[in-house]
Scaffold this active site. Structure first.
Site, PDB file in Angstrom:
ATOM      1  N   HIS A 180      57.019 -10.367 -42.995  1.00  0.00           N
ATOM      2  CA  HIS A 180      57.418  -9.118 -43.642  1.00  0.00           C
ATOM      3  C   HIS A 180      58.330  -9.382 -44.834  1.00  0.00           C
ATOM      4  O   HIS A 180      58.062  -8.908 -45.955  1.00  0.00           O
ATOM      5  CB  HIS A 180      58.135  -8.224 -42.618  1.00  0.00           C
ATOM      6  CG  HIS A 180      58.670  -6.946 -43.182  1.00  0.00           C
ATOM      7  ND1 HIS A 180      58.056  -5.728 -42.982  1.00  0.00           N
ATOM      8  CD2 HIS A 180      59.777  -6.674 -43.950  1.00  0.00           C
ATOM      9  CE1 HIS A 180      58.739  -4.777 -43.590  1.00  0.00           C
ATOM     10  NE2 HIS A 180      59.800  -5.327 -44.181  1.00  0.00           N
ATOM     11  N   GLU A 181      59.396 -10.114 -44.607  1.00  0.00           N
ATOM     12  CA  GLU A 181      60.351 -10.346 -45.688  1.00  0.00           C
ATOM     13  C   GLU A 181      59.738 -11.159 -46.818  1.00  0.00           C
ATOM     14  O   GLU A 181      60.083 -10.976 -47.996  1.00  0.00           O
ATOM     15  CB  GLU A 181      61.617 -11.020 -45.157  1.00  0.00           C
ATOM     16  CG  GLU A 181      62.415 -10.167 -44.183  1.00  0.00           C
ATOM     17  CD  GLU A 181      62.782  -8.801 -44.732  1.00  0.00           C
ATOM     18  OE1 GLU A 181      62.933  -8.668 -45.964  1.00  0.00           O
ATOM     19  OE2 GLU A 181      62.905  -7.855 -43.934  1.00  0.00           O
ATOM     20  N   HIS A 236      58.036  -8.931 -49.310  1.00  0.00           N
ATOM     21  CA  HIS A 236      58.966  -8.490 -50.355  1.00  0.00           C
ATOM     22  C   HIS A 236      59.148  -9.595 -51.390  1.00  0.00           C
ATOM     23  O   HIS A 236      59.170  -9.338 -52.604  1.00  0.00           O
ATOM     24  CB  HIS A 236      60.336  -8.171 -49.749  1.00  0.00           C
ATOM     25  CG  HIS A 236      60.416  -6.874 -49.021  1.00  0.00           C
ATOM     26  ND1 HIS A 236      60.025  -5.674 -49.571  1.00  0.00           N
ATOM     27  CD2 HIS A 236      60.874  -6.584 -47.771  1.00  0.00           C
ATOM     28  CE1 HIS A 236      60.238  -4.694 -48.707  1.00  0.00           C
ATOM     29  NE2 HIS A 236      60.745  -5.223 -47.600  1.00  0.00           N
ATOM     30  N   HIS A 240      56.432  -9.779 -53.866  1.00  0.00           N
ATOM     31  CA  HIS A 240      56.523  -8.709 -54.858  1.00  0.00           C
ATOM     32  C   HIS A 240      57.409  -9.138 -56.023  1.00  0.00           C
ATOM     33  O   HIS A 240      57.174  -8.747 -57.179  1.00  0.00           O
ATOM     34  CB  HIS A 240      57.084  -7.455 -54.178  1.00  0.00           C
ATOM     35  CG  HIS A 240      56.701  -6.170 -54.834  1.00  0.00           C
ATOM     36  ND1 HIS A 240      57.078  -4.943 -54.345  1.00  0.00           N
ATOM     37  CD2 HIS A 240      55.990  -5.893 -55.953  1.00  0.00           C
ATOM     38  CE1 HIS A 240      56.606  -3.984 -55.114  1.00  0.00           C
ATOM     39  NE2 HIS A 240      55.943  -4.535 -56.109  1.00  0.00           N
TER      40      HIS A 240
END
Length: 707
Positions: free
Chosen positions: A495-496, A499, A502
């Protein structure tokens, strides 16, 4: 340059030390004020001292003021370049200093840094107020907006829009008396959030449950018991073992603890960490922040803070958010009730017909039920989830297969803590793309949770490649032993890193628009989507390797493990819905109706009851008194975005599955149309461009969760 963006992304020992530090400071260049000579301009933590931060802020703030004055005093007519771009570049030094400082206050917060923060935050807020309500500056910006908005294209137009709207939303068009009140509110909220951050960290550390014998820890693995011993030693050794409270309501160890009374103690320590009668009660801070935010909304002409805040999101209005939530609640509740009933009936088989399931029992009996029905347990699979393998052979491997990225560890770049690692990222042609830092292990100076940020954002104009970091709170094994993870921690790592991608894959001209500079209800989409790679068979087989033998997880165990992912998944959805609805309830209030501190707990109960989520068995993921996303972070009236963006993420994952999840062409398309674009275009259009869907399909969320 937006000071507020800096604020949201995240003791000197003796008089003699102070004097010596001041003397040394005068004799050396402050490394925070110099261009770093390290690759990518990475911060040089081998040179930065705690005493450097305050003078660096003072210099950077003054430089920002001087740059704003140059824009205002420019005798030439306002143009896009001499006003909008000049404003974009006015706080570069302050941004650099802030990113380093606030990374540490979140991840390695010492008393010295906390004291500096108390001085710095009012300074930053005062600067923010000066800029936001600088009439000549806004007039130049408005002239450019009025004259060029229709003719500019692409990123230039988007930068102009974002700059103009920022000033309007901050109150540039308000009459003077309301401007003065908005300034005062901004300063007070800054002070309160500083108090909140200090108090929550101290309260959570204080909530540790001390255990006087190993026998009471029956049910825990030897690795977990060793971690409890290590946690006790690092926190003063009041007893041989300590169970540390993490940031969420439910605590991971409740899955395994046989001792029911100890389970109760741990759960109660969690839910009451900040609502007791002592110094750790946060309700007075909560009540005042909520009232001030409501007043901000009213000053801007909105009925409440939620209406004001949501205007700049994909959801647009509170009504749209509530329609989304109520639809989920209606479909979720039957599944949640059935799940609770099944767990209690299972527990009664061993505990007797009169056994009453309590919230501190739920994880324990759910785990036993999963073990019996699916023949699987967390301990059985943890030995295959070594953090190093998950990172290198899982997270990085997936990024290589999908986006062509490769990673090389850099041991020559200093970090702020020895537990950290640094990797250089290269694109598929071998061209340097970014630096990536990972800081995965918990410590008393780190706040709870997991997050991503950066020491520098990507910008073509600045010729700056991104410097990104991920922070988690995993248990670190004793020296010489592998640090093992639960499945939830595995997905958190993915998940992290979503980010991080991105930020890493950003390809924008302006710093302000690059990377994760998007609406809250879009920013969680890349991270939630990236979780889907964790269970793709090829990826899973590549990282799920036994910590001792190095052999892949056997096919039969893998099948059982993957089937168990959505076991009793109603709980996870319910705790998120409850927290989301608490956030919305607080921020839907007009200022006159915000409850006082002594009524805050009652308001929480009433809000959950009204929405149909008052459920002793499924409490909010974060209760009001320790809801850091909302009172200390940037998610006020925005916690719904985790569910909202999960819908987007599931829709995108379905497109990847249809086209080929690891097909480089699919990853390249997603990168080109979404990940690389930051906030340079309409976010819904980006979603549509990649998926071909005019609107997200919310029904896909429940299906993906097995509900």
């Amino acid at each position: 340059m937006k000071i507020q963006n800096i604020l949201m992304t995240f003791a000197i020992s003796s008089a003699l030390t102070c004097a010596v530090s001041s003397c040394q400071q005068a004799q050396r260049e402050n490394p925070l004020l110099q261009e770093s000579t390290l690759p990518y301009g990475a911060p040089d933590f081998s040179k930065i001292k705690t005493s450097d931060y305050l003078p660096a802020f003072e210099t950077a703030i003054q430089q920002n003021r001087d740059n704003i004055a140059k824009i205002v005093d420019n005798p030439d007519s306002a143009t896009f370049e001499n006003t909008i771009v000049a404003y974009e570049e006015s706080g570069r030094l302050l941004d650099r200093v802030s990113r380093v400082f606030f990374a540490l206050t979140e991840a390695d917060r010492t008393p010295e840094l906390s004291e500096i923060e108390k001085k710095v935050m009012p300074m930053l807020t005062e600067l923010e107020n000066e800029i936001s309500f600088n009439v000549p500056l806004f007039e130049r910006i408005r002239k450019v907006y009025d004259s060029l908005h229709d003719s500019l294209q692409g990123e230039d137009k988007k930068l102009l829009e974002e700059t103009y709207k920022e000033f309007v939303r901050n109150g540039a068009l308000l009459p003077n008396d309301k401007k003065d009140r908005m300034k005062a509110i901004n300063l007070r909220i800054t002070d309160l959030q500083q108090q909140w951050g200090d108090l929550l960290l101290e309260a959570t550390n204080n909530a540790v449950v001390w255990v006087d014998s190993k026998e009471k820890l029956a049910g825990l693995s030897e690795a977990d018991i060793e971690q409890c011993k290590k946690d006790a030693e690092s926190r003063g050794g009041k007893a041989p073992y300590a169970i540390v409270i993490v940031n969420t309501t439910q605590q991971p160890l409740l899955t395994s603890l046989d001792n029911r009374d100890l389970r109760r103690q741990v759960y109660e320590a969690s839910i009451h960490r900040t609502d007791g009668t002592g110094k750790f009660n946060t309700y007075s801070i909560v009540s005042e922040i909520a009232k001030l935010r409501a007043e901000q909304g009213e000053l801007m002409g909105y009925p409440n803070y939620a209406a004001y805040s949501l205007e700049k999101t994909m959801a647009k209005t509170p009504e749209n958010v509530y329609a989304f939530l109520k639809n989920l609640i209606a479909q979720y509740k039957p599944a949640a009730d059935a799940e609770t009933k099944a767990i209690e009936e299972f527990a009664r088989k061993t505990e007797g017909p009169d056994f009453k399931l309590e919230p501190y029992d739920r994880f324990y009996y759910s785990a036993k039920m999963k073990s019996q029905l699916l023949n699987i347990s967390d301990d059985e699979v943890k030995s295959y989830f070594n953090v190093d393998s998950v990172l290198i052979n899982g997270v990085f491997y997936a990024a290589n297969r999908a986006y062509g990225l490769t990673f090389k560890q850099r041991t020559d770049i200093p970090t702020y803590h020895p537990d950290m690692k640094v990797f250089e990222v290269f694109d598929k042609s071998g061209k340097p793309k970014a630096l990536f830092y990972c800081d995965y292990y918990r410590r008393p100076t780190k706040r709870g949770g997991a997050w991503m940020d950066g020491f520098a954002k990507q910008s073509r104009r600045y010729n700056q490649l991104p410097i990104i970091f991920n922070v988690c709170n995993n248990a670190k094994a004793p020296e010489g032993k592998p640090s093992l993870m639960t499945w939830d921690e595995v997905t958190t790592l993915f998940h992290e890193f979503g980010h991080a991608l991105h930020g890493i894959l950003s390809d924008c001209n302006y710093n302000r628009l690059s990377g994760t500079s998007v609406a809250r209800d879009f920013v969680e989409m890349p991270s939630q989507f990236n979780e889907s790679f964790a269970s793709i068979p090829e990826i899973f087989d590549h990282y799920a390797l036994h910590c001792e033998t190095g052999k892949p997880m056997p096919a039969e165990l893998k099948e059982r493990m993957l089937k168990s992912i959505n076991f009793h998944s109603a709980y996870a959805l319910g705790e998120n819905l409850a927290a989301t609805c608490l956030d919305m309830a607080w921020h839907m209030l007009p200022s006159a109706k915000v409850p006082t501190a002594d009524k805050a707990a009652d308001f929480e109960t009433e809000a959950l009851q009204q929405i149909g989520l008052l459920n002793n068995q499924i409490p909010p993921r974060y209760r009001t008194s320790y809801f850091n996303h909302v009172w200390g972070g940037g998610y006020a009236a925005g916690y719904y975005s985790y569910l909202w963006t999960e819908v987007l993420a599931v829709n995108i994952a379905n497109v990847f599955a249809r086209r080929g999840a690891l097909d480089p062409a699919t990853g390249s398309d997603f990168c080109q149309k979404v990940l690389s674009r930051g906030n340079t275009g309409d976010l819904m259009q980006m979603f549509t461009d990649f998926t071909g869907m005019a609107q997200p399909d919310a029904s896909a969320l429940l299906k993906a969760r097995g509900l």
